[in-house]
Design an enzyme around this catalytic site. Structure first.
Site, PDB file in Angstrom:
ATOM      1  N   HIS A  53     -28.805  42.972 121.848  1.00  0.00           N
ATOM      2  CA  HIS A  53     -27.907  41.988 122.351  1.00  0.00           C
ATOM      3  C   HIS A  53     -26.404  41.719 121.080  1.00  0.00           C
ATOM      4  O   HIS A  53     -26.680  41.935 120.164  1.00  0.00           O
ATOM      5  CB  HIS A  53     -28.517  41.125 122.985  1.00  0.00           C
ATOM      6  CG  HIS A  53     -28.817  41.052 124.379  1.00  0.00           C
ATOM      7  ND1 HIS A  53     -27.993  41.083 125.677  1.00  0.00           N
ATOM      8  CD2 HIS A  53     -30.087  41.155 124.793  1.00  0.00           C
ATOM      9  CE1 HIS A  53     -28.800  40.982 126.589  1.00  0.00           C
ATOM     10  NE2 HIS A  53     -30.190  41.121 125.770  1.00  0.00           N
ATOM     11  N   ASP A  94     -19.797  42.660 121.840  1.00  0.00           N
ATOM     12  CA  ASP A  94     -20.247  43.002 123.360  1.00  0.00           C
ATOM     13  C   ASP A  94     -18.182  43.746 124.022  1.00  0.00           C
ATOM     14  O   ASP A  94     -17.997  43.965 124.614  1.00  0.00           O
ATOM     15  CB  ASP A  94     -20.106  42.025 124.436  1.00  0.00           C
ATOM     16  CG  ASP A  94     -22.383  42.046 124.262  1.00  0.00           C
ATOM     17  OD1 ASP A  94     -22.789  43.038 123.673  1.00  0.00           O
ATOM     18  OD2 ASP A  94     -22.481  40.852 124.499  1.00  0.00           O
TER      19      ASP A  94
END
Length: 387
Positions: A140, A170
């Site tokens: 992540h 991200d």
């Protein structure tokens, strides 16, 4: 004469879920692309169900999925694959965010899709890219930022490192890098080139944001202590200061002219020559400013230092952002029936908002009609698990 949106006529098939891919396709959709979310029947994009919900759908999902249409397709079924390939033939871009190898195992890898549509631009967003020892590793944003070295910068002397409050890898490393690559590839295709496969890694993208600090470390031969980087607290002229009410002011007076203006506004012209002093002199300067800002509340300082040459702004809490005069003047935040929306970062005369966030499979009929599926066949496809 009304101009067409910049990406009018461009069709994007978006297989991604959660944040990086959907944010990338949001950037394209806001510029006029016809983005079709291809989702798993019954479940769809996982973010649809992330609380809090409004009318049964996540406000977080709604915030990044406007201007898109949704179709459900079971890509593990033969009929689902056939319908998908028909859609691919009429698409310009395919965006996917599976782990490396998943599309190949589905029988929908680049070799298959490029044969179906030689002008297709296929973009895969993954954490670590399509090659290397970490290609199959889960991760992540926090993990990518950790490996890129960015997370080590997010601390003060003597304090533990803590996560960043926004997903830089991200959104910046993954979504925006992918959008830029897709637009470049589309230009190449429109100039007569063939389609191409784009390998976008969130780690790679995050690492590019560290170009300047890594270059400094290489040149100086040392890694700054936590809180000792030029942008993380080394100099008093570029820091965050706590005020008397426990709130904070940001000071970004890096250039000498801005530092001089700030010292004048604070009534401390004697500090001008100390801006880039080193060692104990810099520590004393920091303590001086800490004491100054501690003497009054944040809003008092914001009013006192409200000038175009001071580079000082209050640190706003999230519930204060919408009422900031610049945010209001630019109409950056609006509340729609589906929840809060933030305007695109690029302003164009043609506007941007046309479609609300789609419900799961909302556009099955109209999209499948384009590839020859009759309305009476929809129920049968749904019953068989294709839709």
């Amino acid at each position: 004469m009304k101009l067409a949106m910049p990406l009018s006529g461009i069709r994007v098939l978006d297989l991604t879920r959660l944040l990086p891919g959907p944010f990338c396709s949001l950037l394209l959709a806001d510029l006029g692309a016809d983005v079709i979310k291809v989702e798993e029947p019954g479940r769809g994009d996982y973010m649809r169900w992330y609380p809090p919900l409004r009318d049964g759908q996540s406000v977080a999902f709604n915030a990044i999925n406007r201007n898109k249409r949704s179709i459900t397709l079971n890509l593990k079924s033969e009929r689902g694959k056939e319908l998908f390939l028909e859609l691919v033939k009429g698409a310009d871009v395919l965006l996917e965010g599976n782990r490396p190898g998943v599309m190949d195992r589905l029988g929908l890898g680049w070799d298959v899709l490029s044969k179906a549509n030689p002008e297709l631009v296929m973009c895969a967003i993954t954490g670590y890219g399509q090659a290397g020892p970490y290609r199959d590793r889960a991760g992540h944003d926090l993990n990518y930022m950790a490996i890129a070295g960015a997370l080590s910068l997010n601390s003060r002397p003597g304090e533990p490192i803590h996560p960043l409050g926004v997903q830089v890898a991200d959104l910046g490393g993954g979504a925006q890098s992918a959008a830029i690559a897709i637009l470049a590839a589309l230009v190449a295709v429109q100039r007569g080139g063939s389609g191409r496969y784009l390998d976008v890694s969130m780690l790679d993208g995050a690492l590019t944001w560290l170009a300047s600090p890594l270059a400094l470390v290489e040149e100086e031969g040392r890694t700054p202590a936590h809180g000792g980087h030029r942008l993380t607290g080394l100099y008093a002229c570029y820091r965050v200061y706590e005020c008397a009410d426990g709130r904070f002011m940001s000071v970004g007076a890096l250039e000498p002219k801005f530092w001089e203006a700030l010292c004048g506004a604070l009534g401390r012209p004697d500090l001008v020559q100390e801006q880039y002093a080193e060692g104990e002199r810099q520590e004393r300067l920091q303590r001086e400013l800490e004491g100054i800002f501690k003497s009054r509340g944040r809003d008092d300082w914001a009013a006192e230092l409200d000038g175009p040459e001071l580079c000082c702004e209050p640190v706003l809490e999230l519930d204060e952002v919408a009422s900031h005069p610049q945010v209001k003047a630019r109409r950056l935040i609006e509340v729609q029936p589906t929840g809060l929306e933030i305007a695109p970062p690029v302003r164009i005369r043609e506007g941007w908002r046309t479609l609300p966030p789609p419900r799961l499979g909302e556009h099955n009929a109209e999209i499948l009609a384009e590839v020859g599926v009759e309305p009476q066949d929809l129920a049968r496809l749904a019953e068989s698990g294709v839709l």
